[in-house]
Design an enzyme around this catalytic site. Structure first.
Site, PDB file in Angstrom:
ATOM      1  N   LYS A 181       0.830  -1.207   0.000  1.00 19.06           N
ATOM      2  CA  LYS A 181       0.000   0.000   0.000  1.00 19.06           C
ATOM      3  C   LYS A 181       0.865   1.257   0.000  1.00 19.06           C
ATOM      4  O   LYS A 181       2.076   1.192   0.260  1.00 19.06           O
ATOM      5  CB  LYS A 181      -0.898  -0.017   1.250  1.00 19.06           C
TER       6      LYS A 181
ATOM      7  N   TYR B 120     -12.870  -3.108  -2.373  1.00 17.92           N
ATOM      8  CA  TYR B 120     -13.331  -2.960  -0.996  1.00 17.92           C
ATOM      9  C   TYR B 120     -14.857  -2.833  -0.950  1.00 17.92           C
ATOM     10  O   TYR B 120     -15.393  -2.083  -0.121  1.00 17.92           O
ATOM     11  CB  TYR B 120     -12.657  -1.749  -0.342  1.00 17.92           C
TER      12      TYR B 120
ATOM     13  N   ASN C  53      -1.790   0.375   7.114  1.00 16.32           N
ATOM     14  CA  ASN C  53      -1.295  -0.921   7.603  1.00 16.32           C
ATOM     15  C   ASN C  53      -0.477  -1.688   6.563  1.00 16.32           C
ATOM     16  O   ASN C  53      -0.418  -2.920   6.592  1.00 16.32           O
ATOM     17  CB  ASN C  53      -2.449  -1.759   8.181  1.00 16.32           C
TER      18      ASN C  53
ATOM     19  N   HIS D 298      -1.997  -5.326   1.776  1.00 14.20           N
ATOM     20  CA  HIS D 298      -3.230  -6.100   1.612  1.00 14.20           C
ATOM     21  C   HIS D 298      -2.824  -7.510   1.206  1.00 14.20           C
ATOM     22  O   HIS D 298      -1.881  -7.678   0.428  1.00 14.20           O
ATOM     23  CB  HIS D 298      -4.114  -5.503   0.513  1.00 14.20           C
TER      24      HIS D 298
ATOM     25  N   GLU E  80      -9.154 -11.627  -7.013  1.00 14.89           N
ATOM     26  CA  GLU E  80      -8.305 -10.426  -6.882  1.00 14.89           C
ATOM     27  C   GLU E  80      -7.132 -10.456  -7.865  1.00 14.89           C
ATOM     28  O   GLU E  80      -6.729  -9.419  -8.382  1.00 14.89           O
ATOM     29  CB  GLU E  80      -7.818 -10.304  -5.436  1.00 14.89           C
TER      30      GLU E  80
HETATM   31  P1  TYD Z   1     -10.523  -5.612   5.937  1.00 12.27           P
HETATM   32  O1  TYD Z   1     -10.840  -6.261   4.624  1.00 12.27           O
HETATM   33  O2  TYD Z   1     -11.539  -5.698   7.043  1.00 12.27           O
HETATM   34  O3  TYD Z   1      -9.144  -6.162   6.567  1.00 12.27           O
HETATM   35  P2  TYD Z   1      -7.809  -6.794   5.939  1.00 12.27           P
HETATM   36  O4  TYD Z   1      -7.097  -5.714   5.166  1.00 12.27           O
HETATM   37  O5  TYD Z   1      -7.010  -7.239   7.155  1.00 12.27           O
HETATM   38  O6  TYD Z   1      -8.224  -7.963   5.064  1.00 12.27           O
HETATM   39  O7  TYD Z   1     -10.245  -4.058   5.704  1.00 12.27           O
HETATM   40  C1  TYD Z   1      -9.628  -3.607   4.526  1.00 12.27           C
HETATM   41  C2  TYD Z   1      -8.851  -2.356   4.847  1.00 12.27           C
HETATM   42  O8  TYD Z   1      -9.728  -1.318   5.259  1.00 12.27           O
HETATM   43  C3  TYD Z   1      -7.862  -2.509   6.004  1.00 12.27           C
HETATM   44  O9  TYD Z   1      -6.655  -3.120   5.617  1.00 12.27           O
HETATM   45  C4  TYD Z   1      -7.698  -1.091   6.441  1.00 12.27           C
HETATM   46  C5  TYD Z   1      -9.078  -0.482   6.214  1.00 12.27           C
HETATM   47  N1  TYD Z   1      -9.887  -0.425   7.446  1.00 12.27           N
HETATM   48  C6  TYD Z   1      -9.941   0.767   8.149  1.00 12.27           C
HETATM   49  O10 TYD Z   1      -9.338   1.773   7.752  1.00 12.27           O
HETATM   50  N2  TYD Z   1     -10.662   0.814   9.310  1.00 12.27           N
HETATM   51  C7  TYD Z   1     -11.340  -0.278   9.778  1.00 12.27           C
HETATM   52  O11 TYD Z   1     -12.007  -0.172  10.852  1.00 12.27           O
HETATM   53  C8  TYD Z   1     -11.275  -1.504   9.050  1.00 12.27           C
HETATM   54  C9  TYD Z   1     -12.007  -2.741   9.538  1.00 12.27           C
HETATM   55  C10 TYD Z   1     -10.544  -1.534   7.885  1.00 12.27           C
END
Ligand code: TYD
Length: 154
Positions: A9, A49, A112, A115, A126
């Protein structure tokens, strides 16, 4: 054997972490079968998303994912989907365990770093979303015989 999708990301690209993260996947034994830089459009992100478009943080997620180009990767290996998700760690970097990518490189629920596809079905969808068929290369490195035992390669 499976192939999974990883996105490095903007939080990884803008901090200059791309090399370190690619190295972690290769060191683990995962094979890079596709890799390119792209700027994600709003349309593609709304599709990717779709499960989050109604959440209040979605505009911030869009802005975060468009802050710079990203690197998309196709990683191949035994149980690659599960292995990569384990290496990725919990969604929120503050909850992700040390030793995971999010645990070691982030302290945010949104910024974070990576992905990673969360199931074999989603990995297939995907990979098609982010790669054209001729952008994935089905080579097998000769080192594979020192990475797995023969039964694991079936
Ligand atoms: P998600 O698909 O729930 O998690 P992952 O990436 O672990 O599969 O969420 C997608 C992305 O959305 C996540 O990486 C960061 C963002 N996100 C937020 O910004 N706030 C949140 O509360 C959540 C659940 C996700």
């Amino acid at each position: 054997m499976e192939t999974t999708l990883v996105i490095l990301k903007p939080s990884a690209v803008l901090h200059g972490y791309v090399g370190q993260i690619v190295q972690r996947f290769q060191q683990k034994g995962l094979v890079v079968r596709g890799m390119k830089m792209m700027q994600l459009s709003e349309g593609l992100l709304r599709e990717h998303y779709a499960h989050l478009v109604d959440r209040p943080f979605f505009p911030f997620l869009l802005r975060s994912m468009q802050a710079s180009p990203v690197i998309v990767m196709a990683l191949w290996g035994k149980d690659a989907v599960e292995v990569v998700r384990m290496m990725t760690g919990a969604t929120n970097g503050r909850k992700a365990l040390p030793g995971t990518i999010r645990g070691d490189f982030s302290v945010s629920g949104q910024e974070n770093i990576v992905h990673a596809s969360d199931s074999i079905e989603n990995a297939e969808i995907e990979l098609k979303r982010f790669f054209k068929p001729d952008e994935i290369f089905e080579y097998i490195p000769s080192s594979i015989v020192y990475t797995y035992e023969p039964d694991e390669l079936k």
